[in-house]
Design an enzyme around this catalytic site. Structure first.
Site, PDB file in Angstrom:
ATOM      1  N   LYS A   1       2.526   4.172  -2.350  1.00 50.03           N
ATOM      2  CA  LYS A   1       2.854   3.047  -1.473  1.00 50.03           C
ATOM      3  C   LYS A   1       4.240   2.482  -1.810  1.00 50.03           C
ATOM      4  O   LYS A   1       4.809   2.804  -2.866  1.00 50.03           O
ATOM      5  CB  LYS A   1       1.758   1.994  -1.599  1.00 50.03           C
ATOM      6  CG  LYS A   1       0.371   2.489  -1.152  1.00 50.03           C
ATOM      7  CD  LYS A   1      -0.673   1.378  -1.244  1.00 50.03           C
ATOM      8  CE  LYS A   1      -2.057   1.880  -0.828  1.00 50.03           C
ATOM      9  NZ  LYS A   1      -3.056   0.774  -0.869  1.00 50.03           N
TER      10      LYS A   1
ATOM     11  N   PHE B   1      -7.675  -8.280   6.101  1.00 50.22           N
ATOM     12  CA  PHE B   1      -6.446  -7.878   5.409  1.00 50.22           C
ATOM     13  C   PHE B   1      -5.666  -6.806   6.165  1.00 50.22           C
ATOM     14  O   PHE B   1      -4.629  -6.351   5.703  1.00 50.22           O
ATOM     15  CB  PHE B   1      -6.759  -7.392   3.981  1.00 50.22           C
ATOM     16  CG  PHE B   1      -7.736  -6.248   3.901  1.00 50.22           C
ATOM     17  CD1 PHE B   1      -7.316  -4.935   4.051  1.00 50.22           C
ATOM     18  CD2 PHE B   1      -9.092  -6.491   3.682  1.00 50.22           C
ATOM     19  CE1 PHE B   1      -8.214  -3.876   3.974  1.00 50.22           C
ATOM     20  CE2 PHE B   1     -10.002  -5.438   3.599  1.00 50.22           C
ATOM     21  CZ  PHE B   1      -9.559  -4.131   3.750  1.00 50.22           C
TER      22      PHE B   1
ATOM     23  N   ARG C   1      -9.524  10.164  -6.574  1.00 47.55           N
ATOM     24  CA  ARG C   1     -10.084   8.796  -6.544  1.00 47.55           C
ATOM     25  C   ARG C   1     -10.336   8.291  -7.970  1.00 47.55           C
ATOM     26  O   ARG C   1     -10.060   7.135  -8.289  1.00 47.55           O
ATOM     27  CB  ARG C   1     -11.392   8.765  -5.740  1.00 47.55           C
ATOM     28  CG  ARG C   1     -11.249   9.087  -4.255  1.00 47.55           C
ATOM     29  CD  ARG C   1     -10.659   7.998  -3.421  1.00 47.55           C
ATOM     30  NE  ARG C   1     -11.427   6.784  -3.414  1.00 47.55           N
ATOM     31  CZ  ARG C   1     -11.087   5.721  -2.669  1.00 47.55           C
ATOM     32  NH1 ARG C   1     -10.011   5.761  -1.882  1.00 47.55           N
ATOM     33  NH2 ARG C   1     -11.791   4.625  -2.717  1.00 47.55           N
TER      34      ARG C   1
ATOM     35  N   THR D   1     -10.027  -0.026  -6.438  1.00 44.99           N
ATOM     36  CA  THR D   1      -9.103  -0.559  -5.429  1.00 44.99           C
ATOM     37  C   THR D   1      -8.314  -1.752  -5.960  1.00 44.99           C
ATOM     38  O   THR D   1      -7.097  -1.821  -5.786  1.00 44.99           O
ATOM     39  CB  THR D   1      -9.895  -0.983  -4.171  1.00 44.99           C
ATOM     40  OG1 THR D   1     -10.615   0.148  -3.688  1.00 44.99           O
ATOM     41  CG2 THR D   1      -8.966  -1.495  -3.093  1.00 44.99           C
TER      42      THR D   1
ATOM     43  N   ARG E   1      -4.001   2.892 -11.313  1.00 43.04           N
ATOM     44  CA  ARG E   1      -3.963   1.455 -10.981  1.00 43.04           C
ATOM     45  C   ARG E   1      -4.192   0.597 -12.226  1.00 43.04           C
ATOM     46  O   ARG E   1      -3.568  -0.455 -12.393  1.00 43.04           O
ATOM     47  CB  ARG E   1      -5.003   1.150  -9.906  1.00 43.04           C
ATOM     48  CG  ARG E   1      -4.598   1.678  -8.515  1.00 43.04           C
ATOM     49  CD  ARG E   1      -5.783   1.701  -7.587  1.00 43.04           C
ATOM     50  NE  ARG E   1      -5.414   1.911  -6.168  1.00 43.04           N
ATOM     51  CZ  ARG E   1      -6.304   2.190  -5.233  1.00 43.04           C
ATOM     52  NH1 ARG E   1      -7.592   2.293  -5.528  1.00 43.04           N
ATOM     53  NH2 ARG E   1      -5.903   2.375  -3.982  1.00 43.04           N
TER      54      ARG E   1
ATOM     55  N   ASN F   1      -1.398  -2.020  -4.868  1.00 42.03           N
ATOM     56  CA  ASN F   1      -2.160  -1.189  -5.808  1.00 42.03           C
ATOM     57  C   ASN F   1      -1.650   0.249  -5.850  1.00 42.03           C
ATOM     58  O   ASN F   1      -2.368   1.174  -6.229  1.00 42.03           O
ATOM     59  CB  ASN F   1      -3.654  -1.252  -5.488  1.00 42.03           C
ATOM     60  CG  ASN F   1      -3.968  -0.740  -4.089  1.00 42.03           C
ATOM     61  OD1 ASN F   1      -3.075  -0.316  -3.363  1.00 42.03           O
ATOM     62  ND2 ASN F   1      -5.230  -0.749  -3.726  1.00 42.03           N
TER      63      ASN F   1
HETATM   64  P1  IDP Z   1      -8.873   2.194  -1.395  1.00 40.55           P
HETATM   65  O1  IDP Z   1      -7.366   2.200  -1.219  1.00 40.55           O
HETATM   66  O2  IDP Z   1      -9.256   2.071  -2.847  1.00 40.55           O
HETATM   67  O3  IDP Z   1      -9.557   3.341  -0.688  1.00 40.55           O
HETATM   68  P2  IDP Z   1      -9.847   0.523   0.795  1.00 40.55           P
HETATM   69  O4  IDP Z   1     -11.100  -0.284   0.725  1.00 40.55           O
HETATM   70  O5  IDP Z   1      -9.840   1.757   1.627  1.00 40.55           O
HETATM   71  O6  IDP Z   1      -9.409   0.841  -0.717  1.00 40.55           O
HETATM   72  O7  IDP Z   1      -8.703  -0.458   1.289  1.00 40.55           O
HETATM   73  C1  IDP Z   1      -7.438   0.041   1.701  1.00 40.55           C
HETATM   74  C2  IDP Z   1      -6.348  -0.812   1.076  1.00 40.55           C
HETATM   75  O8  IDP Z   1      -6.409  -2.126   1.618  1.00 40.55           O
HETATM   76  C3  IDP Z   1      -6.479  -0.998  -0.432  1.00 40.55           C
HETATM   77  O9  IDP Z   1      -5.889   0.048  -1.155  1.00 40.55           O
HETATM   78  C4  IDP Z   1      -5.761  -2.314  -0.653  1.00 40.55           C
HETATM   79  O10 IDP Z   1      -4.347  -2.105  -0.714  1.00 40.55           O
HETATM   80  C5  IDP Z   1      -6.070  -3.071   0.618  1.00 40.55           C
HETATM   81  N1  IDP Z   1      -7.220  -3.959   0.482  1.00 40.55           N
HETATM   82  C6  IDP Z   1      -8.518  -3.609   0.372  1.00 40.55           C
HETATM   83  N2  IDP Z   1      -9.317  -4.678   0.293  1.00 40.55           N
HETATM   84  C7  IDP Z   1      -8.490  -5.745   0.353  1.00 40.55           C
HETATM   85  C8  IDP Z   1      -8.715  -7.164   0.326  1.00 40.55           C
HETATM   86  O11 IDP Z   1      -9.850  -7.663   0.206  1.00 40.55           O
HETATM   87  N3  IDP Z   1      -7.597  -7.942   0.418  1.00 40.55           N
HETATM   88  C9  IDP Z   1      -6.344  -7.438   0.524  1.00 40.55           C
HETATM   89  N4  IDP Z   1      -6.090  -6.118   0.567  1.00 40.55           N
HETATM   90  C10 IDP Z   1      -7.151  -5.284   0.485  1.00 40.55           C
HETATM   91 MG    MG Z   2      -9.577   3.751   1.369  1.00 38.44          MG
END
Ligand code: IDP
Ligand code: MG
Length: 149
Positions: free
Chosen positions: A9, A57, A85, A91, A102, A112
């Site tokens: 990212k 978000f 993963r 996350t 991370r 992240n």
């Molecule tokens: P992942 O990247 O670990 O698969 P996902 O749940 O798919 O996580 O969420 C995608 C991205 O959205 C995350 O990597 C993070 O950057 C962002 N994100 C996820 N949950 C939140 C939240 O509750 N608040 C703000 N950003 C979030």
């Molecule tokens: Mg995801």
């Protein structure tokens, strides 16, 4: 062998962590079969994150992923989706285990550093989105030292 999509990212690029992160994934034994440095535009960001469209978000996520250049990687290996993963960590980087990308390099939920496909099916679609021209097939002499036949 499975394939998966990884995105480094904008925070990873701005913080100069590209080599560190790709190095960890390579060292795990994953093989690079696609690599791009690109600026994601909003239509691509919206397609990639369509699954999160209804989440609070979502707008911030699209803003963030389009805020600067990223690196897209296609990685191949045994159980590549799960391996990536696990190597990424949770996350929320603030809660990610030490030893993960991370957990070692980040401390924020949104910033992240890395995206990894969450299933083999998702990976196929995400790889098509970022590598419409396809991936590169080749053998490495060391592959037999990474996974037993
Ligand atoms: P992942 O990247 O670990 O698969 P996902 O749940 O798919 O996580 O969420 C995608 C991205 O959205 C995350 O990597 C993070 O950057 C962002 N994100 C996820 N949950 C939140 C939240 O509750 N608040 C703000 N950003 C979030
Ligand atoms: Mg995801």
């Amino acid at each position: 062998m499975d394939r998966t999509l990884v995105l480094l990212k904008p925070d990873a690029i701005q913080r100069g962590l590209v080599g560190n992160i790709i190095g960890r994934l390579e060292a795990r034994g994953l093989k690079i079969v696609g690599l791009r440095f690109l600026q994601v535009d909003r239509p691509l960001a919206e397609r990639h994150y369509a699954v999160h469209q209804a989440r609070p978000f979502y707008a911030g996520l699209v803003d963030f992923i389009t805020s600067g250049p990223i690196v897209a990687l296609a990685l191949e290996g045994r159980n590549a989706v799960d391996a990536v993963r696990a190597t990424m960590g949770a996350t929320d980087a603030a809660k990610a285990a030490p030893g993960t990308i991370r957990g070692d390099l980040g401390i924020d939920l949104g910033h992240n550093l890395i995206h990894g496909s969450d299933s083999a099916e998702t990976a196929v679609n995400e790889l098509k989105l970022f590598f419409p021209e396809g991936l590169v097939d080749y053998a490495r002499a060391l592959d037999g030292w990474i996974t037993e036949a």
